[in-house]
Write a protein that holds these residues in place. Structure first.
Motif, PDB file in Angstrom:
ATOM      1  N   TYR A  32       0.949  -1.246   0.178  1.00 13.02           N
ATOM      2  CA  TYR A  32      -0.096  -0.060  -0.008  1.00 13.02           C
ATOM      3  C   TYR A  32       0.883   1.214   0.035  1.00 13.02           C
ATOM      4  CZ  TYR A  32      -4.211   2.744   1.009  1.00 13.02           C
ATOM      5  OH  TYR A  32      -5.349   3.364   0.815  1.00 13.02           O
ATOM      6  N   TYR A  36       1.458  12.045   0.445  1.00 18.59           N
ATOM      7  CA  TYR A  36       1.312  12.972   1.346  1.00 18.59           C
ATOM      8  C   TYR A  36       1.822  14.496   0.881  1.00 18.59           C
ATOM      9  CZ  TYR A  36      -0.480  10.108   5.031  1.00 18.59           C
ATOM     10  OH  TYR A  36      -1.313   9.079   5.583  1.00 18.59           O
ATOM     11  N   PHE A  89       5.415  13.692   0.078  1.00 11.52           N
ATOM     12  CA  PHE A  89       6.230  12.644   0.381  1.00 11.52           C
ATOM     13  C   PHE A  89       5.526  11.411   0.029  1.00 11.52           C
ATOM     14  CE2 PHE A  89       9.109  14.158   3.712  1.00 11.52           C
ATOM     15  CZ  PHE A  89       8.532  15.473   4.110  1.00 11.52           C
ATOM     16  N   ASN A 100      -1.492  -4.945  11.726  1.00 15.11           N
ATOM     17  CA  ASN A 100      -1.462  -3.436  11.459  1.00 15.11           C
ATOM     18  C   ASN A 100      -0.300  -3.036  10.751  1.00 15.11           C
ATOM     19  OD1 ASN A 100       0.995  -3.930  13.259  1.00 15.11           O
ATOM     20  ND2 ASN A 100      -0.157  -4.525  14.863  1.00 15.11           N
ATOM     21  N   ARG A 101      -0.111  -1.573  10.650  1.00 13.25           N
ATOM     22  CA  ARG A 101       0.680  -0.723   9.810  1.00 13.25           C
ATOM     23  C   ARG A 101       1.502   0.202  10.175  1.00 13.25           C
ATOM     24  NH1 ARG A 101      -0.460  -1.639   4.199  1.00 13.25           N
ATOM     25  NH2 ARG A 101      -2.003  -2.830   4.117  1.00 13.25           N
ATOM     26  N   LYS A 102       2.745   0.226   9.589  1.00  9.55           N
ATOM     27  CA  LYS A 102       3.335   1.600   9.860  1.00  9.55           C
ATOM     28  C   LYS A 102       3.797   2.077   8.586  1.00  9.55           C
ATOM     29  CE  LYS A 102       7.966  -0.531  10.580  1.00  9.55           C
ATOM     30  NZ  LYS A 102       8.939  -0.723  11.637  1.00  9.55           N
ATOM     31  N   LEU A 103       4.061   3.509   8.640  1.00 10.63           N
ATOM     32  CA  LEU A 103       4.430   4.040   7.192  1.00 10.63           C
ATOM     33  C   LEU A 103       5.858   4.042   7.027  1.00 10.63           C
ATOM     34  CD1 LEU A 103       1.565   6.588   6.754  1.00 10.63           C
ATOM     35  CD2 LEU A 103       1.591   4.617   5.836  1.00 10.63           C
ATOM     36  N   TRP A 105       8.571   6.257   4.993  1.00 10.02           N
ATOM     37  CA  TRP A 105       8.744   7.409   4.343  1.00 10.02           C
ATOM     38  C   TRP A 105       9.895   7.749   3.525  1.00 10.02           C
ATOM     39  CZ3 TRP A 105       4.539  11.407   5.046  1.00 10.02           C
ATOM     40  CH2 TRP A 105       3.494  10.991   6.331  1.00 10.02           C
ATOM     41  N   GLY A 106       9.583   8.293   2.203  1.00  8.91           N
ATOM     42  CA  GLY A 106      10.886   8.948   1.539  1.00  8.91           C
ATOM     43  C   GLY A 106      11.302  10.069   2.311  1.00  8.91           C
ATOM     44  N   LEU A 107      12.170  10.798   1.508  1.00 11.49           N
ATOM     45  CA  LEU A 107      12.639  12.046   2.261  1.00 11.49           C
ATOM     46  C   LEU A 107      11.931  13.289   1.660  1.00 11.49           C
ATOM     47  CD1 LEU A 107      16.473  11.521   1.986  1.00 11.49           C
ATOM     48  CD2 LEU A 107      14.965  11.225   3.874  1.00 11.49           C
TER      49      LEU A 107
ATOM     50  N   TYR B  35       5.572  10.132  15.009  1.00 11.91           N
ATOM     51  CA  TYR B  35       6.726  10.113  13.882  1.00 11.91           C
ATOM     52  C   TYR B  35       7.818  11.212  14.501  1.00 11.91           C
ATOM     53  CZ  TYR B  35       4.124   6.941  10.945  1.00 11.91           C
ATOM     54  OH  TYR B  35       3.646   5.826  10.294  1.00 11.91           O
ATOM     55  N   GLN B  37      10.383  13.765  12.700  1.00 14.53           N
ATOM     56  CA  GLN B  37      10.746  14.304  11.604  1.00 14.53           C
ATOM     57  C   GLN B  37      11.891  15.253  11.908  1.00 14.53           C
ATOM     58  OE1 GLN B  37       8.208  16.190   8.832  1.00 14.53           O
ATOM     59  NE2 GLN B  37       9.459  16.322   7.094  1.00 14.53           N
ATOM     60  N   GLY B  42      12.449  12.693   5.812  1.00 17.31           N
ATOM     61  CA  GLY B  42      11.165  12.314   5.772  1.00 17.31           C
ATOM     62  C   GLY B  42      10.694  11.621   7.466  1.00 17.31           C
ATOM     63  N   PRO B  43       9.361  11.579   7.694  1.00 15.34           N
ATOM     64  CA  PRO B  43       9.293  11.237   9.116  1.00 15.34           C
ATOM     65  C   PRO B  43       9.475   9.702   9.311  1.00 15.34           C
ATOM     66  CG  PRO B  43       7.239  12.253   7.937  1.00 15.34           C
ATOM     67  CD  PRO B  43       8.214  12.073   6.956  1.00 15.34           C
ATOM     68  N   PHE B  45       9.160   6.349  11.850  1.00 12.60           N
ATOM     69  CA  PHE B  45       8.146   5.644  12.682  1.00 12.60           C
ATOM     70  C   PHE B  45       8.761   5.555  13.987  1.00 12.60           C
ATOM     71  CE2 PHE B  45       4.566   3.553  14.097  1.00 12.60           C
ATOM     72  CZ  PHE B  45       4.867   2.354  14.673  1.00 12.60           C
ATOM     73  N   GLN B  48       3.386   2.905  17.854  1.00 14.03           N
ATOM     74  CA  GLN B  48       1.909   2.978  17.573  1.00 14.03           C
ATOM     75  C   GLN B  48       1.245   2.500  18.829  1.00 14.03           C
ATOM     76  OE1 GLN B  48      -0.143   0.225  14.524  1.00 14.03           O
ATOM     77  NE2 GLN B  48      -0.110   2.184  13.330  1.00 14.03           N
ATOM     78  N   ARG B  55       1.719  -1.344  20.084  1.00 14.92           N
ATOM     79  CA  ARG B  55       1.450  -2.318  19.015  1.00 14.92           C
ATOM     80  C   ARG B  55       2.684  -2.412  18.234  1.00 14.92           C
ATOM     81  NH1 ARG B  55      -4.282  -2.450  15.761  1.00 14.92           N
ATOM     82  NH2 ARG B  55      -3.208  -0.427  14.856  1.00 14.92           N
ATOM     83  N   GLN B  56       3.455  -1.546  17.835  1.00 11.50           N
ATOM     84  CA  GLN B  56       4.400  -1.636  17.053  1.00 11.50           C
ATOM     85  C   GLN B  56       5.514  -0.517  17.502  1.00 11.50           C
ATOM     86  OE1 GLN B  56       4.521  -2.341  12.600  1.00 11.50           O
ATOM     87  NE2 GLN B  56       2.439  -1.122  12.948  1.00 11.50           N
ATOM     88  N   ARG B  57       6.729  -0.669  17.112  1.00 16.03           N
ATOM     89  CA  ARG B  57       7.939   0.107  17.532  1.00 16.03           C
ATOM     90  C   ARG B  57       9.076   0.239  16.428  1.00 16.03           C
ATOM     91  NH1 ARG B  57       9.330   2.386  22.438  1.00 16.03           N
ATOM     92  NH2 ARG B  57      11.244   3.309  22.560  1.00 16.03           N
ATOM     93  N   GLY B  58       9.380   1.552  16.391  1.00 17.65           N
ATOM     94  CA  GLY B  58      10.552   1.731  15.353  1.00 17.65           C
ATOM     95  C   GLY B  58      11.658   1.581  15.867  1.00 17.65           C
ATOM     96  N   LEU B  90       5.351  14.299  14.882  1.00 17.71           N
ATOM     97  CA  LEU B  90       4.291  14.372  14.487  1.00 17.71           C
ATOM     98  C   LEU B  90       3.336  13.093  14.818  1.00 17.71           C
ATOM     99  CD1 LEU B  90       5.225  14.609  10.684  1.00 17.71           C
ATOM    100  CD2 LEU B  90       4.008  16.305  11.890  1.00 17.71           C
ATOM    101  N   ARG B  97      -6.652   0.497   8.891  1.00 14.92           N
ATOM    102  CA  ARG B  97      -5.245   0.305   8.648  1.00 14.92           C
ATOM    103  C   ARG B  97      -4.677   1.255   7.587  1.00 14.92           C
ATOM    104  NH1 ARG B  97      -4.710  -5.021   6.106  1.00 14.92           N
ATOM    105  NH2 ARG B  97      -6.524  -4.997   5.231  1.00 14.92           N
ATOM    106  N   TYR B  98      -5.751   2.183   7.179  1.00 15.66           N
ATOM    107  CA  TYR B  98      -5.183   3.134   6.025  1.00 15.66           C
ATOM    108  C   TYR B  98      -5.383   4.433   6.068  1.00 15.66           C
ATOM    109  CZ  TYR B  98      -5.841  -1.465   3.590  1.00 15.66           C
ATOM    110  OH  TYR B  98      -5.469  -2.857   3.270  1.00 15.66           O
ATOM    111  N   TYR B 100      -4.662   7.541   7.701  1.00 16.82           N
ATOM    112  CA  TYR B 100      -4.069   8.488   8.662  1.00 16.82           C
ATOM    113  C   TYR B 100      -4.225   9.680   8.513  1.00 16.82           C
ATOM    114  CZ  TYR B 100      -1.041   4.108   9.182  1.00 16.82           C
ATOM    115  OH  TYR B 100      -0.738   2.755   9.390  1.00 16.82           O
TER     116      TYR B 100
END
Lengths: 115, 111
Positions: A32, A36, A89, A100-103, A105-107, B35, B37, B42-43, B45, B48, B55-58, B90, B97-98, B100
């Motif tokens: 997906y 933005y 972006f 679940n999802r995380k995004l 990102w590009g720069l 996020y 930045q 870019g941002p 993660f 969450q 639930r998730q961690r970067g 941010l 799931r989509y 944001y």
């Protein structure tokens, strides 16, 4: 390791012409993709998205194309307007365990549309 | 209908201090993501939250922690601040799931 790459940090186009913003990715599990737009001092604003089961999605002046074999997507803005000037972006995501999802990102690419 | 609201908008802290950033999600949203930045990037993660659990961690150190409250609002805490923590933070909320929605961010400067 940049999984989502926007290789053009900036782009300048004339009002009324087409703007093409490019994005490449390395992770074949991404399913997906989102674009933005971000103005200074504001958070990113969702523009358009595409699922990996499609190769094109259109919304008004904005069209996103996905080429899965090349791991490449692009955003077309036609016609470009001065108000489109912003940082764009590209983001990608994959569904992991737990659905679940995380995004990722590009720069970003800074677009300037000149009157 | 208010979107995502973040507070404060700007913050200046000294190295070694601790900071708490706050986020109120868009009405109807139950998931909050944070996020970071940095300038020209870019941002990235951070983590969450859903149902008051992470639930998730970067790839962020344990100095970064968070919390989600029963009303779905969330806090981001950063301990032992470093100069490199200076960034725009941010918050994004979502229901599925989509979809944001992002807040305008908190600009943190560490001196």
């Amino acid at each position: 390791d940049q999984q989502v790459k926007q290789n053009s940090p900036s782009l300048s186009v004339q009002e009324g012409r087409i703007s093409i913003l490019n994005c490449d990715y390395t992770n074949s599990m991404f399913d997906y993709f989102l674009w933005y737009k971000k103005y200074p001092a504001e958070g990113p604003t969702f523009l358009i998205s595409i699922s990996s089961i499609k190769d094109k999605n259109e919304d008004g002046r904005f069209t996103v194309f996905l080429n899965k074999s090349a791991k490449h997507l692009s955003l077309h803005i036609v016609p470009s307007q001065p108000g489109d000037s912003a940082v764009y972006f590209c983001a990608a995501s994959t569904t992991n365990a737990g659905n679940n999802r995380k995004l990722i990102w590009g720069l970003g690419t800074s677009l300037a549309v000149n009157p | 209908d208010a979107g995502v609201t973040q507070s404060p908008t700007h913050l200046i802290k000294t190295r070694g201090q601790q900071v708490t950033l706050r986020c109120s999600p868009k009405s109807g949203h139950d998931t909050v993501s944070w996020y970071q930045q940095a300038l020209g990037q870019g941002p990235q993660f951070i983590f969450q939250y859903y149902e008051e659990e992470e639930r998730q961690r970067g790839n962020f150190p344990d100095r970064f922690s968070g919390h989600q409250f029963p009303n779905y609002s969330s806090e981001l805490n950063v301990n032992a601040l470093l100069l490199g923590d200076s960034a725009l933070y941010l918050c994004a909320s979502s229901l599925d799931r989509y979809g944001y929605t992002f807040g305008s961010g908190t600009r943190l400067t560490v001196v």
